[in-house]
Write a protein that holds these residues in place. Sequence first.
Motif, mmCIF file in Angstrom:
data_model
loop_
_atom_site.group_PDB
_atom_site.id
_atom_site.type_symbol
_atom_site.label_atom_id
_atom_site.label_comp_id
_atom_site.label_asym_id
_atom_site.label_seq_id
_atom_site.Cartn_x
_atom_site.Cartn_y
_atom_site.Cartn_z
ATOM 1 N N ARG A 24 0.837 -1.214 0.000
ATOM 2 C CA ARG A 24 0.000 0.000 0.000
ATOM 3 C C ARG A 24 0.867 1.258 0.000
ATOM 4 N NH1 ARG A 24 -1.465 3.515 3.592
ATOM 5 N NH2 ARG A 24 -0.825 2.318 5.434
ATOM 6 N N ILE A 29 -0.947 5.063 -1.676
ATOM 7 C CA ILE A 29 -2.354 5.293 -1.353
ATOM 8 C C ILE A 29 -2.577 5.128 0.147
ATOM 9 C CG2 ILE A 29 -3.185 4.566 -3.620
ATOM 10 C CD1 ILE A 29 -3.857 1.850 -2.481
ATOM 11 N N THR A 30 -3.607 5.765 0.642
ATOM 12 C CA THR A 30 -3.933 5.689 2.066
ATOM 13 C C THR A 30 -4.800 4.461 2.324
ATOM 14 O OG1 THR A 30 -5.967 6.971 1.843
ATOM 15 C CG2 THR A 30 -3.911 8.206 2.201
ATOM 16 N N LYS A 32 -7.686 4.548 3.607
ATOM 17 C CA LYS A 32 -9.050 4.897 3.191
ATOM 18 C C LYS A 32 -9.209 4.705 1.695
ATOM 19 C CE LYS A 32 -12.418 8.669 3.452
ATOM 20 N NZ LYS A 32 -12.676 10.040 3.935
ATOM 21 N N GLU A 33 -8.195 5.117 0.912
ATOM 22 C CA GLU A 33 -8.260 4.962 -0.542
ATOM 23 C C GLU A 33 -8.234 3.484 -0.932
ATOM 24 O OE1 GLU A 33 -6.018 9.114 -1.902
ATOM 25 O OE2 GLU A 33 -4.823 7.322 -1.391
ATOM 26 N N LEU A 34 -7.436 2.688 -0.227
ATOM 27 C CA LEU A 34 -7.394 1.259 -0.533
ATOM 28 C C LEU A 34 -8.749 0.625 -0.264
ATOM 29 C CD1 LEU A 34 -4.685 -1.309 -0.037
ATOM 30 C CD2 LEU A 34 -6.873 -1.772 1.059
ATOM 31 N N SER A 36 -11.640 2.014 -0.377
ATOM 32 C CA SER A 36 -12.572 2.438 -1.428
ATOM 33 C C SER A 36 -12.359 1.627 -2.702
ATOM 34 C CB SER A 36 -12.385 3.925 -1.711
ATOM 35 O OG SER A 36 -13.241 4.350 -2.758
ATOM 36 N N LEU A 37 -11.101 1.417 -3.086
ATOM 37 C CA LEU A 37 -10.792 0.655 -4.296
ATOM 38 C C LEU A 37 -11.246 -0.807 -4.175
ATOM 39 C CD1 LEU A 37 -7.207 2.049 -4.998
ATOM 40 C CD2 LEU A 37 -9.222 2.348 -6.465
ATOM 41 N N VAL A 42 -13.250 1.070 5.875
ATOM 42 C CA VAL A 42 -11.900 1.428 6.312
ATOM 43 C C VAL A 42 -11.474 0.527 7.474
ATOM 44 C CG1 VAL A 42 -10.469 3.263 7.308
ATOM 45 C CG2 VAL A 42 -12.169 3.818 5.552
ATOM 46 N N SER A 45 -9.899 -2.766 6.237
ATOM 47 C CA SER A 45 -8.523 -2.582 5.777
ATOM 48 C C SER A 45 -7.576 -2.456 6.957
ATOM 49 C CB SER A 45 -8.419 -1.332 4.899
ATOM 50 O OG SER A 45 -9.201 -1.475 3.731
ATOM 51 N N ALA A 66 -5.519 -3.370 -6.096
ATOM 52 C CA ALA A 66 -5.643 -1.953 -5.733
ATOM 53 C C ALA A 66 -4.276 -1.287 -5.668
ATOM 54 C CB ALA A 66 -6.351 -1.824 -4.390
ATOM 55 N N CYS A 67 -3.255 -2.051 -5.345
ATOM 56 C CA CYS A 67 -1.899 -1.506 -5.223
ATOM 57 C C CYS A 67 -1.079 -1.691 -6.495
ATOM 58 C CB CYS A 67 -1.175 -2.168 -4.050
ATOM 59 S SG CYS A 67 -1.932 -1.858 -2.430
#
Length: 284
Positions: A24, A29-30, A32-34, A36-37, A42, A45, A66-67
Amino acid sequence: MSTFPTSSVQEARTALAARLRELRLDAGITGKELASLCGWSVAKSSRIENAVTAPSDGDIRAWCTACGADGQAADLIAANRQADSMYVHWKRLQRTGMKQLAETSTKLYERTRLFRVYASHVMPGYLQTPGYATALMGTIAGFRGTPDDVREAVEVRMRRARVIHEGDHRFATLIEENVLHHRVGSQDVMAGQLGNLLAVMSLPSMSLGIIPAAAAREGVIWPFEQFTVFDDARIHVELLAAKVTVTAPGELDVYLRAFARLTELAVHGAHARALIVKAIDSLK
């Protein structure tokens, strides 16, 4: 939410979680973004990244996608499954019967040079007679509701037990005295099993110690779960509900130190033979 019964499992989970976190961070990416993807909360994750929740194969694939690291998914899934294998319920291990489980450990027995076994409730597998093994496995199959392939499983166990006669293997075996009196099978089965203990004591590769029920344990060690040490590198611990595999150095050391303490309590040679003969006499 997963719980971890041994530090070995926890360390494996923590290492996997650290690798996922690195992916990550490398992707920039944060959390939170991970989430979402991946279409997660949250909180999910965070639990995976902090080794609180064990991820599924699908979770790992989604994380890697996602990464932008799909190529690493297979290795991470393999690591995740290895962590799973450290604590496995007997019902899962024996879902197709006991023969397959016995077969999967045969190679481990063949390559192990030094066995250390502490038996607190039943005879060690490599010392069991066919009659004893049949009675024991029949009871296990009935209790756990697993498929009845006892005859085939016993045959595999007997073949596996040839290691005490073949190859360059050494055995340090400690048996609690009460195991000599736990009736498994008929009187004749127990007499045969106890007689087999007397016979194997003469093998040059075998060190057989009996821990007297009356041994003073204060300041030494108490009876606990049955375990087998394979070459100081791997330990199988037999719990009522599951088999635990220990590989973490710190935890290996705990069991090895416990074995050393138990060895101090055991009697060998003529004294051990006398306890076995006493158990045989009690069957009459």
